[in-house]
Design a protein around this motif. Structure first.
Motif, PDB file in Angstrom:
ATOM      1  N   ARG A 169      -0.134   9.090  -8.098  1.00  0.00           N
ATOM      2  CA  ARG A 169      -0.416   9.289  -9.533  1.00  0.00           C
ATOM      3  C   ARG A 169       0.705   9.220 -10.000  1.00  0.00           C
ATOM      4  O   ARG A 169       1.111   8.714 -11.447  1.00  0.00           O
ATOM      5  CB  ARG A 169      -1.041  10.517 -10.353  1.00  0.00           C
ATOM      6  N   LEU A 170       1.887   9.347  -9.611  1.00  0.00           N
ATOM      7  CA  LEU A 170       3.228   9.741 -10.103  1.00  0.00           C
ATOM      8  C   LEU A 170       3.457   7.903 -10.100  1.00  0.00           C
ATOM      9  O   LEU A 170       4.807   7.368 -10.624  1.00  0.00           O
ATOM     10  CB  LEU A 170       4.324   9.996  -9.382  1.00  0.00           C
ATOM     11  N   VAL A 171       3.266   7.000  -8.437  1.00  0.00           N
ATOM     12  CA  VAL A 171       3.190   5.162  -8.958  1.00  0.00           C
ATOM     13  C   VAL A 171       2.742   4.941 -10.402  1.00  0.00           C
ATOM     14  O   VAL A 171       3.250   4.374 -10.779  1.00  0.00           O
ATOM     15  CB  VAL A 171       2.817   5.372  -7.799  1.00  0.00           C
ATOM     16  N   GLU A 172       1.622   5.369 -10.559  1.00  0.00           N
ATOM     17  CA  GLU A 172       0.650   4.877 -11.469  1.00  0.00           C
ATOM     18  C   GLU A 172       1.372   5.126 -12.538  1.00  0.00           C
ATOM     19  O   GLU A 172       1.550   4.397 -14.236  1.00  0.00           O
ATOM     20  CB  GLU A 172      -0.845   5.696 -11.833  1.00  0.00           C
ATOM     21  N   ALA A 173       2.290   6.949 -12.730  1.00  0.00           N
ATOM     22  CA  ALA A 173       3.338   7.018 -14.259  1.00  0.00           C
ATOM     23  C   ALA A 173       4.152   6.371 -14.589  1.00  0.00           C
ATOM     24  O   ALA A 173       5.003   6.042 -15.603  1.00  0.00           O
ATOM     25  CB  ALA A 173       3.000   9.113 -14.690  1.00  0.00           C
ATOM     26  N   GLY A 174       4.605   5.716 -12.769  1.00  0.00           N
ATOM     27  CA  GLY A 174       6.085   5.013 -13.700  1.00  0.00           C
ATOM     28  C   GLY A 174       7.228   6.441 -12.828  1.00  0.00           C
ATOM     29  O   GLY A 174       8.347   5.284 -12.928  1.00  0.00           O
ATOM     30  N   LEU A 175       6.644   6.847 -11.853  1.00  0.00           N
ATOM     31  CA  LEU A 175       7.951   7.880 -11.904  1.00  0.00           C
ATOM     32  C   LEU A 175       8.419   7.703 -10.398  1.00  0.00           C
ATOM     33  O   LEU A 175       9.583   7.760 -10.344  1.00  0.00           O
ATOM     34  CB  LEU A 175       7.963   9.238 -11.567  1.00  0.00           C
ATOM     35  N   LEU A 176       7.436   7.149  -9.863  1.00  0.00           N
ATOM     36  CA  LEU A 176       8.308   6.545  -8.022  1.00  0.00           C
ATOM     37  C   LEU A 176       7.517   5.182  -7.725  1.00  0.00           C
ATOM     38  O   LEU A 176       6.829   4.561  -9.375  1.00  0.00           O
ATOM     39  CB  LEU A 176       6.874   7.624  -7.124  1.00  0.00           C
ATOM     40  N   SER A 177       8.072   4.572  -7.037  1.00  0.00           N
ATOM     41  CA  SER A 177       7.514   3.321  -6.999  1.00  0.00           C
ATOM     42  C   SER A 177       6.985   3.175  -4.721  1.00  0.00           C
ATOM     43  O   SER A 177       7.684   4.583  -4.829  1.00  0.00           O
ATOM     44  CB  SER A 177       8.624   1.941  -7.252  1.00  0.00           C
ATOM     45  N   ARG A 178       6.602   2.144  -4.708  1.00  0.00           N
ATOM     46  CA  ARG A 178       6.138   2.180  -3.312  1.00  0.00           C
ATOM     47  C   ARG A 178       6.628   1.343  -2.931  1.00  0.00           C
ATOM     48  O   ARG A 178       6.067   0.576  -3.296  1.00  0.00           O
ATOM     49  CB  ARG A 178       4.700   3.109  -3.331  1.00  0.00           C
ATOM     50  N   GLY A 179       6.940   1.328  -1.870  1.00  0.00           N
ATOM     51  CA  GLY A 179       7.522   0.125  -0.678  1.00  0.00           C
ATOM     52  C   GLY A 179       6.318  -0.478   0.142  1.00  0.00           C
ATOM     53  O   GLY A 179       5.199  -0.148  -0.103  1.00  0.00           O
ATOM     54  N   THR A 180       6.178  -1.674  -0.257  1.00  0.00           N
ATOM     55  CA  THR A 180       5.413  -2.107   0.308  1.00  0.00           C
ATOM     56  C   THR A 180       5.767  -2.624   2.003  1.00  0.00           C
ATOM     57  O   THR A 180       5.957  -2.012   2.638  1.00  0.00           O
ATOM     58  CB  THR A 180       4.508  -3.930   0.160  1.00  0.00           C
ATOM     59  N   ALA A 181       4.333  -1.673   2.722  1.00  0.00           N
ATOM     60  CA  ALA A 181       4.298  -1.424   3.801  1.00  0.00           C
ATOM     61  C   ALA A 181       3.612  -2.598   5.073  1.00  0.00           C
ATOM     62  O   ALA A 181       2.161  -2.501   4.209  1.00  0.00           O
ATOM     63  CB  ALA A 181       4.012  -0.332   4.758  1.00  0.00           C
ATOM     64  N   ALA A 182       4.003  -2.937   5.878  1.00  0.00           N
ATOM     65  CA  ALA A 182       2.853  -3.866   6.540  1.00  0.00           C
ATOM     66  C   ALA A 182       2.332  -2.774   8.087  1.00  0.00           C
ATOM     67  O   ALA A 182       2.469  -1.093   8.158  1.00  0.00           O
ATOM     68  CB  ALA A 182       4.245  -4.743   7.909  1.00  0.00           C
ATOM     69  N   ARG A 183       0.933  -3.925   7.704  1.00  0.00           N
ATOM     70  CA  ARG A 183      -0.134  -2.927   8.938  1.00  0.00           C
ATOM     71  C   ARG A 183       0.981  -1.761  10.270  1.00  0.00           C
ATOM     72  O   ARG A 183       2.514  -2.287  10.764  1.00  0.00           O
ATOM     73  CB  ARG A 183      -0.612  -3.921   9.093  1.00  0.00           C
ATOM     74  N   GLY A 184       0.681  -0.689  10.184  1.00  0.00           N
ATOM     75  CA  GLY A 184       1.191   0.190  11.062  1.00  0.00           C
ATOM     76  C   GLY A 184       2.721   0.156  10.476  1.00  0.00           C
ATOM     77  O   GLY A 184       3.179   1.776  11.317  1.00  0.00           O
ATOM     78  N   GLN A 185       3.358   0.185   9.337  1.00  0.00           N
ATOM     79  CA  GLN A 185       4.561   0.645   9.135  1.00  0.00           C
ATOM     80  C   GLN A 185       4.489   1.711   8.096  1.00  0.00           C
ATOM     81  O   GLN A 185       3.323   1.669   7.209  1.00  0.00           O
ATOM     82  CB  GLN A 185       5.223  -0.432   8.453  1.00  0.00           C
ATOM     83  N   ARG A 186       5.373   2.595   7.511  1.00  0.00           N
ATOM     84  CA  ARG A 186       5.393   3.459   6.848  1.00  0.00           C
ATOM     85  C   ARG A 186       5.662   3.166   5.535  1.00  0.00           C
ATOM     86  O   ARG A 186       7.152   1.986   5.157  1.00  0.00           O
ATOM     87  CB  ARG A 186       6.251   4.523   6.959  1.00  0.00           C
ATOM     88  N   ALA A 187       4.580   3.614   4.247  1.00  0.00           N
ATOM     89  CA  ALA A 187       5.929   2.545   2.436  1.00  0.00           C
ATOM     90  C   ALA A 187       6.083   4.022   2.552  1.00  0.00           C
ATOM     91  O   ALA A 187       6.850   5.488   2.619  1.00  0.00           O
ATOM     92  CB  ALA A 187       4.583   3.059   2.202  1.00  0.00           C
ATOM     93  N   GLN A 188       7.442   3.176   1.733  1.00  0.00           N
ATOM     94  CA  GLN A 188       8.474   4.313   1.631  1.00  0.00           C
ATOM     95  C   GLN A 188       8.361   4.069   0.292  1.00  0.00           C
ATOM     96  O   GLN A 188       8.373   3.560  -0.829  1.00  0.00           O
ATOM     97  CB  GLN A 188      10.260   3.885   2.062  1.00  0.00           C
ATOM     98  N   TYR A 189       8.568   5.550  -0.796  1.00  0.00           N
ATOM     99  CA  TYR A 189       8.483   6.184  -2.482  1.00  0.00           C
ATOM    100  C   TYR A 189      10.020   5.870  -2.850  1.00  0.00           C
ATOM    101  O   TYR A 189      11.248   6.304  -2.140  1.00  0.00           O
ATOM    102  CB  TYR A 189       7.992   7.375  -2.130  1.00  0.00           C
TER     103      TYR A 189
END
Length: 155
Positions: free
Chosen positions: A58-78
């Protein structure tokens, strides 16, 4: 989709109006928790994993956070967006209200009292620190930074 109301307060409540969204923002802003696991395990309120996953979306969709792309097995950073950084004065105002009207103690209370005592220039300095951490803008020349000073309060 037509918004349910043209009221600016309602529009803000649509995004920020539930407890968990504000607490997720609090943890990203003040504790620099930027990964799902850190947000899940670091929450003093013990947010459930399904609730956290929903609020992050929801926070990403609302534009308050962005989600970094993560390769398989990696964690996504907000990361906070500018709109997310602009929620800091709102969180500060809520915390200041609570200092007066709600009993509290402990580290988080001490942090809020420190911010209250420092006033608006400190909030602006903290927002600049967040811009450097999350948006990659040049870091302020503060020594120590507002973020470091704030975290020194709670040890």
């Amino acid at each position: 989709m037509e918004p349910p109301s043209s009221c600016p307060i309602n529009a803000a409540v649509e995004v920020l109006g539930d407890r968990w969204s504000l607490l997720v923002l609090r943890d990203v802003i003040f504790s620099d928790r930027r990964y799902f696991r850190a947000l899940l395990t670091g929450s003093p309120e013990r947010i459930a994993s399904n609730i956290l996953a929903d609020r992050l979306v929801r926070l990403v969709e609302a534009g308050l956070l962005s989600r970094g792309t993560a390769a398989r097995g990696q964690r996504a950073q907000y990361s906070l967006t500018e709109a997310g950084i602009q929620t800091l004065p709102i969180l500060d105002a809520l915390g200041n209200w609570s200092l007066t009207w709600r009993p509290a103690a402990g580290e988080l209370h001490a942090r809020q009292q420190f911010m209250h005592d420092q006033g608006p220039p400190f909030i602006e300095a903290l927002m600049n620190d967040l811009r450097a951490r999350h948006l990659g803008t040049p870091a302020p020349d503060d020594d120590p930074s507002a973020f470091e000073r704030l975290n020194d309060v709670i040890g």
